[in-house]
Design an enzyme around this catalytic site. Structure first.
Site, PDB file in Angstrom:
ATOM      1  N   TYR A 152      59.463  57.509  52.688  1.00 53.27           N
ATOM      2  CA  TYR A 152      58.768  56.969  51.512  1.00 53.27           C
ATOM      3  C   TYR A 152      59.755  56.159  50.672  1.00 53.27           C
ATOM      4  CZ  TYR A 152      56.979  57.271  46.670  1.00 53.27           C
ATOM      5  OH  TYR A 152      56.598  57.002  45.381  1.00 53.27           O
ATOM      6  N   LYS A 156      60.100  52.296  49.664  1.00 51.27           N
ATOM      7  CA  LYS A 156      59.993  51.894  48.247  1.00 51.27           C
ATOM      8  C   LYS A 156      61.177  50.974  47.894  1.00 51.27           C
ATOM      9  CE  LYS A 156      57.178  53.113  45.490  1.00 51.27           C
ATOM     10  NZ  LYS A 156      55.826  52.522  45.236  1.00 51.27           N
TER      11      LYS A 156
HETATM   12  P1  NAD Z   1      47.887  58.133  44.317  1.00 47.30           P
HETATM   13  O1  NAD Z   1      47.948  58.621  45.718  1.00 47.30           O
HETATM   14  O2  NAD Z   1      47.079  58.928  43.336  1.00 47.30           O
HETATM   15  O3  NAD Z   1      47.378  56.625  44.283  1.00 47.30           O
HETATM   16  C1  NAD Z   1      47.704  55.684  45.267  1.00 47.30           C
HETATM   17  C2  NAD Z   1      46.470  54.884  45.592  1.00 47.30           C
HETATM   18  O4  NAD Z   1      46.800  53.924  46.602  1.00 47.30           O
HETATM   19  C3  NAD Z   1      45.314  55.744  46.157  1.00 47.30           C
HETATM   20  O5  NAD Z   1      44.133  55.562  45.402  1.00 47.30           O
HETATM   21  C4  NAD Z   1      45.167  55.244  47.594  1.00 47.30           C
HETATM   22  O6  NAD Z   1      43.827  55.280  48.065  1.00 47.30           O
HETATM   23  C5  NAD Z   1      45.701  53.817  47.484  1.00 47.30           C
HETATM   24  N1  NAD Z   1      46.139  53.315  48.777  1.00 47.30           N
HETATM   25  C6  NAD Z   1      46.931  53.950  49.685  1.00 47.30           C
HETATM   26  N2  NAD Z   1      47.069  53.188  50.778  1.00 47.30           N
HETATM   27  C7  NAD Z   1      46.369  52.049  50.560  1.00 47.30           C
HETATM   28  C8  NAD Z   1      46.124  50.888  51.339  1.00 47.30           C
HETATM   29  N3  NAD Z   1      46.602  50.755  52.570  1.00 47.30           N
HETATM   30  N4  NAD Z   1      45.361  49.904  50.812  1.00 47.30           N
HETATM   31  C9  NAD Z   1      44.832  50.042  49.560  1.00 47.30           C
HETATM   32  N5  NAD Z   1      45.022  51.124  48.784  1.00 47.30           N
HETATM   33  C10 NAD Z   1      45.777  52.119  49.278  1.00 47.30           C
HETATM   34  O7  NAD Z   1      49.394  57.985  43.834  1.00 47.30           O
HETATM   35  P2  NAD Z   1      50.007  57.813  42.358  1.00 47.30           P
HETATM   36  O8  NAD Z   1      50.716  59.057  42.036  1.00 47.30           O
HETATM   37  O9  NAD Z   1      48.970  57.275  41.425  1.00 47.30           O
HETATM   38  O10 NAD Z   1      51.112  56.703  42.645  1.00 47.30           O
HETATM   39  C11 NAD Z   1      50.944  55.353  42.245  1.00 47.30           C
HETATM   40  C12 NAD Z   1      52.253  54.593  42.461  1.00 47.30           C
HETATM   41  O11 NAD Z   1      53.272  55.205  41.671  1.00 47.30           O
HETATM   42  C13 NAD Z   1      52.765  54.582  43.898  1.00 47.30           C
HETATM   43  O12 NAD Z   1      53.314  53.307  44.173  1.00 47.30           O
HETATM   44  C14 NAD Z   1      53.891  55.598  43.876  1.00 47.30           C
HETATM   45  O13 NAD Z   1      54.889  55.263  44.822  1.00 47.30           O
HETATM   46  C15 NAD Z   1      54.412  55.451  42.465  1.00 47.30           C
HETATM   47  N6  NAD Z   1      55.084  56.639  41.934  1.00 47.30           N
HETATM   48  C16 NAD Z   1      54.382  57.794  41.717  1.00 47.30           C
HETATM   49  C17 NAD Z   1      55.035  58.904  41.189  1.00 47.30           C
HETATM   50  C18 NAD Z   1      54.286  60.196  40.903  1.00 47.30           C
HETATM   51  O14 NAD Z   1      54.923  61.183  40.503  1.00 47.30           O
HETATM   52  N7  NAD Z   1      52.968  60.254  41.051  1.00 47.30           N
HETATM   53  C19 NAD Z   1      56.395  58.840  40.912  1.00 47.30           C
HETATM   54  C20 NAD Z   1      57.089  57.654  41.151  1.00 47.30           C
HETATM   55  C21 NAD Z   1      56.415  56.553  41.665  1.00 47.30           C
END
Ligand code: NAD
Length: 255
Positions: A152, A156
């Site tokens: 992952y 990223k």
């Molecule tokens: P999440 O899983 O709730 O949301 C991600 C969304 O992306 C989902 O709705 C999923 O359906 C969509 N998705 C996945 N693959 C896809 C594709 N091929 N085409 C279109 N849509 C697609 O995750 P989140 O926690 O809301 O994370 C959002 C962003 O924040 C991500 O980029 C993640 O790397 C980053 N992030 C999250 C955290 C955390 O703690 N949640 C921390 C650091 C970074």
């Protein structure tokens, strides 16, 4: 029919997710209309148009970006997966598709007069600089991790590099990346529910390290605020163009 681009019309890729939906709700409150692009639709809201599709599907993405000059990209597979090919496909190929389609919209001759720049805000991750040892007061000039902790994070890093490198004032694409670490808040599907569930099952009875490890959690509204501030400050003359920013609460959490 063509939609005229407006600075108050934006797209949230991954807008059905935890962070994405909070971002959408805040944007609506600020008077934006929002186009959500996601592989799934998880809710309905007035002012939001849903486009269901995969990031690697150029045509579907282009449709969702019609009339938009501000794009938030916060789609990703869940970090817990060990499917390397999936991370590669969604985070790298998918992000390349986003960049290509943003360029396409910008160069669409019909729009050239009305879109000054395409703006792209990427949700990156603070783990892009994490090498396995504690970081306190880490700044954005820390180098990318040479040995990322998992697939992952590996993707990223590559994703963030692609987006920041694509920032090109002459060609009308302005980019910025926001790096949160753990995000918590209402509807969090992962962090707190998994901790609570693990504790309930009696599986939290040991400590890794001596108990002084640091970890950073940020309330989801602060992460959203960081994204919107970045978007609204992204101008050709702005020093934030092509840069990444850590986003955090005031204090790291000590376990
Ligand atoms: P999440 O899983 O709730 O949301 C991600 C969304 O992306 C989902 O709705 C999923 O359906 C969509 N998705 C996945 N693959 C896809 C594709 N091929 N085409 C279109 N849509 C697609 O995750 P989140 O926690 O809301 O994370 C959002 C962003 O924040 C991500 O980029 C993640 O790397 C980053 N992030 C999250 C955290 C955390 O703690 N949640 C921390 C650091 C970074």
């Amino acid at each position: 029919t063509r939609i005229r681009p407006s600075s108050k019309r934006c797209a949230v890729i991954g807008g059905s997710g935890f962070l994405g939906r909070h971002l959408v709700e805040k944007l609506l409150g600020k008077g934006y209309t929002v186009s959500v692009f996601d592989i799934r639709q998880s809710y309905e809201l007035p002012g939001v148009t849903f486009h269901q599709g995969d990031l690697c599907d150029k045509q579907a993405l282009l449709t969702a970006l019609q009339g938009v000059s501000l794009v938030f990209h916060c789609a990703s597979p869940a970090p817990a997966s060990d499917d390397k090919a999936l991370f590669q496909r969604v985070n790298i190929q998918g992000t390349q598709t986003v960049l290509q389609e943003c360029h396409k919209i910008y160069y669409n001759k019909d729009r050239l007069n009305s879109i000054k720049e395409m703006l792209l805000v990427l949700t990156s991750s603070a783990s892009v600089v994490f090498e396995g040892t504690d970081i306190k007061d880490g700044r954005e000039d820390l180098p990318y991790a040479k040995k990322p902790i998992d697939y992952y994070t590996e993707t990223k890093i590559e994703q963030e590099k692609l987006v920041l490198k694509a920032c090109d004032k002459e060609n009308g694409l302005l980019t910025v990346a926001i790096r949160p670490h753990g995000i918590f808040g209402p509807r969090d599907p992962q962090l707190v529910p998994i901790l609570v569930d693990t504790a309930r099952r009696g599986k939290m009875k040991f400590i890794i390290g001596d108990g002084s490890n640091l970890v950073d959690f940020t309330f989801v509204d602060n992460v959203v605020h960081g994204h919107i501030l970045a978007a609204e400050s992204l101008r050709p003359e702005s020093p934030i163009c092509g840069k990444a920013y850590h986003i955090t609460n005031d204090e790291p959490v000590r376990f």
